[in-house]
Design a protein around this motif. Structure first.
Motif, PDB file in Angstrom:
ATOM      1  N   PHE A  64       2.700  -5.113   5.376  1.00 37.04           N
ATOM      2  CA  PHE A  64       2.779  -6.158   6.352  1.00 37.04           C
ATOM      3  C   PHE A  64       4.798  -6.291   7.376  1.00 37.04           C
ATOM      4  N   ARG A  65       4.987  -6.244   6.070  1.00 32.35           N
ATOM      5  CA  ARG A  65       6.695  -6.804   6.465  1.00 32.35           C
ATOM      6  C   ARG A  65       7.361  -5.301   6.980  1.00 32.35           C
ATOM      7  N   GLY A  77       0.994  -1.371  -0.231  1.00 31.71           N
ATOM      8  CA  GLY A  77      -0.226  -0.454  -0.423  1.00 31.71           C
ATOM      9  C   GLY A  77       0.718   1.335   0.476  1.00 31.71           C
ATOM     10  N   THR A  78       0.204   2.376   0.225  1.00 28.77           N
ATOM     11  CA  THR A  78       1.092   3.533  -0.119  1.00 28.77           C
ATOM     12  C   THR A  78      -0.129   4.968   0.719  1.00 28.77           C
ATOM     13  N   VAL A  79       0.498   6.093   0.994  1.00 32.89           N
ATOM     14  CA  VAL A  79      -0.310   6.140   2.552  1.00 32.89           C
ATOM     15  C   VAL A  79       0.289   7.544   1.746  1.00 32.89           C
ATOM     16  N   ARG A  80      -0.358   9.198   1.801  1.00 31.08           N
ATOM     17  CA  ARG A  80       0.186  10.235   1.702  1.00 31.08           C
ATOM     18  C   ARG A  80      -1.437  11.152   2.130  1.00 31.08           C
ATOM     19  N   THR A  81      -0.890  11.956   2.659  1.00 31.49           N
ATOM     20  CA  THR A  81      -1.243  13.253   3.435  1.00 31.49           C
ATOM     21  C   THR A  81      -1.557  14.273   2.644  1.00 31.49           C
ATOM     22  N   GLY A  82      -3.134  14.766   2.589  1.00 36.39           N
ATOM     23  CA  GLY A  82      -3.600  15.398   2.117  1.00 36.39           C
ATOM     24  C   GLY A  82      -3.540  15.987   1.072  1.00 36.39           C
ATOM     25  N   LYS A  83      -1.784  17.341   1.801  1.00 33.81           N
ATOM     26  CA  LYS A  83      -1.610  18.419   0.615  1.00 33.81           C
ATOM     27  C   LYS A  83      -0.395  17.479   0.094  1.00 33.81           C
ATOM     28  N   ARG A 120       5.519  -3.126   8.755  1.00 38.03           N
ATOM     29  CA  ARG A 120       4.999  -2.899  10.015  1.00 38.03           C
ATOM     30  C   ARG A 120       4.927  -3.707  11.210  1.00 38.03           C
ATOM     31  N   PHE A 121       5.256  -5.597  11.039  1.00 45.47           N
ATOM     32  CA  PHE A 121       4.799  -6.324  11.790  1.00 45.47           C
ATOM     33  C   PHE A 121       6.124  -7.217  11.932  1.00 45.47           C
ATOM     34  N   GLU A 122       7.508  -6.746  11.013  1.00 42.80           N
ATOM     35  CA  GLU A 122       9.132  -7.159  10.844  1.00 42.80           C
ATOM     36  C   GLU A 122       9.172  -5.866  10.661  1.00 42.80           C
ATOM     37  N   GLU A 123      10.512  -5.910   9.811  1.00 45.02           N
ATOM     38  CA  GLU A 123      11.358  -5.325   9.679  1.00 45.02           C
ATOM     39  C   GLU A 123      11.615  -4.524   7.847  1.00 45.02           C
ATOM     40  N   GLY A 124      10.730  -5.058   7.101  1.00 44.93           N
ATOM     41  CA  GLY A 124      10.930  -4.662   6.361  1.00 44.93           C
ATOM     42  C   GLY A 124      10.766  -3.152   5.492  1.00 44.93           C
ATOM     43  N   GLU A 125      11.214  -2.891   4.777  1.00 41.51           N
ATOM     44  CA  GLU A 125      11.508  -1.232   4.569  1.00 41.51           C
ATOM     45  C   GLU A 125       9.951  -0.305   3.549  1.00 41.51           C
ATOM     46  N   GLY A 126       9.687   0.572   4.034  1.00 42.54           N
ATOM     47  CA  GLY A 126       8.890   1.423   4.360  1.00 42.54           C
ATOM     48  C   GLY A 126       8.743   2.040   5.774  1.00 42.54           C
ATOM     49  N   THR A 127       7.081   3.009   5.078  1.00 42.40           N
ATOM     50  CA  THR A 127       6.576   3.198   6.533  1.00 42.40           C
ATOM     51  C   THR A 127       5.913   2.493   7.564  1.00 42.40           C
ATOM     52  N   ASN A 128       4.994   2.522   8.000  1.00 45.53           N
ATOM     53  CA  ASN A 128       3.630   1.670   8.601  1.00 45.53           C
ATOM     54  C   ASN A 128       3.146   2.848  10.126  1.00 45.53           C
ATOM     55  N   PRO A 129       2.030   2.069  10.015  1.00 46.65           N
ATOM     56  CA  PRO A 129       1.019   3.579  10.343  1.00 46.65           C
ATOM     57  C   PRO A 129       1.369   3.936  12.113  1.00 46.65           C
ATOM     58  N   GLU A 130       1.614   2.955  12.866  1.00 46.67           N
ATOM     59  CA  GLU A 130       2.399   3.789  14.541  1.00 46.67           C
ATOM     60  C   GLU A 130       3.601   5.053  13.833  1.00 46.67           C
ATOM     61  N   GLU A 131       4.619   4.471  13.097  1.00 44.82           N
ATOM     62  CA  GLU A 131       5.861   5.521  12.838  1.00 44.82           C
ATOM     63  C   GLU A 131       4.984   7.125  12.454  1.00 44.82           C
ATOM     64  N   LEU A 132       3.554   7.034  11.434  1.00 49.76           N
ATOM     65  CA  LEU A 132       3.025   8.419  11.280  1.00 49.76           C
ATOM     66  C   LEU A 132       2.292   8.379  12.458  1.00 49.76           C
TER      67      LEU A 132
END
Length: 144
Positions: free
Chosen positions: A34-35, A19-25, A37-49
């Motif tokens: 999944f990786r 998936g991708t996340v984007r702020t409104g502006k 968020r729950f592992e050590e994969g590249e990318g962000t996750n909801p908790e970091e945001l």
């Protein structure tokens, strides 16, 4: 008051999807999975945001309090560590640890700690997260 938006796009199953996340502006755009968020994969996750939102809100609120107290900060650096735990009810954010360091001319450590705690209790994102989430604070004033 203002209404802010963000969006998420997800394709696939929980484990194999992306998936991708984007702020409104468009200020923040990131990939997540999944990786990430729950592992050590590249990318962000909801908790970091959530952590970024909390650290940003907290720092701005603390800057206002310090300025109103007559000691405008030169710099505030805040880290929010968001803890996601498995519980009987499923995954839950159970704790957020705020760590802030301030360069505030004319302020002593005791007053800085007082205003730092006030900001922790009263910034809008702390209010949002306070129900069911332990929020801790470590506040350090840079040597003058």
């Amino acid at each position: 008051m203002s209404i802010r938006t963000a969006e998420a796009h997800w394709e696939g199953t929980l484990r194999e999807g992306v998936g991708t996340v984007r702020t409104g502006k468009g200020g923040i755009t990131g990939n997540y999975s999944f990786r990430s968020r729950f592992e050590e994969g590249e990318g962000t996750n909801p908790e970091e945001l959530v952590g970024a939102a909390h650290a940003g809100c907290y720092s701005m609120f603390l800057a206002k309090l310090l300025t109103d107290a007559g000691c405008a900060p030169r710099k505030l650096e805040t880290t929010a560590s968001v803890q996601l735990d498995s519980t009987d009810a499923g995954p839950r954010v159970t704790r957020i640890g705020l760590e802030t360091r301030g360069d505030v001319p004319g302020m002593d450590a005791a007053d800085f700690a007082k205003w730092a705690e006030e900001a922790k209790q009263n910034c809008p994102i702390s209010h949002l997260l306070a129900a069911g989430t332990e929020i801790t604070l470590t506040a350090t004033l840079a040597p003058q």
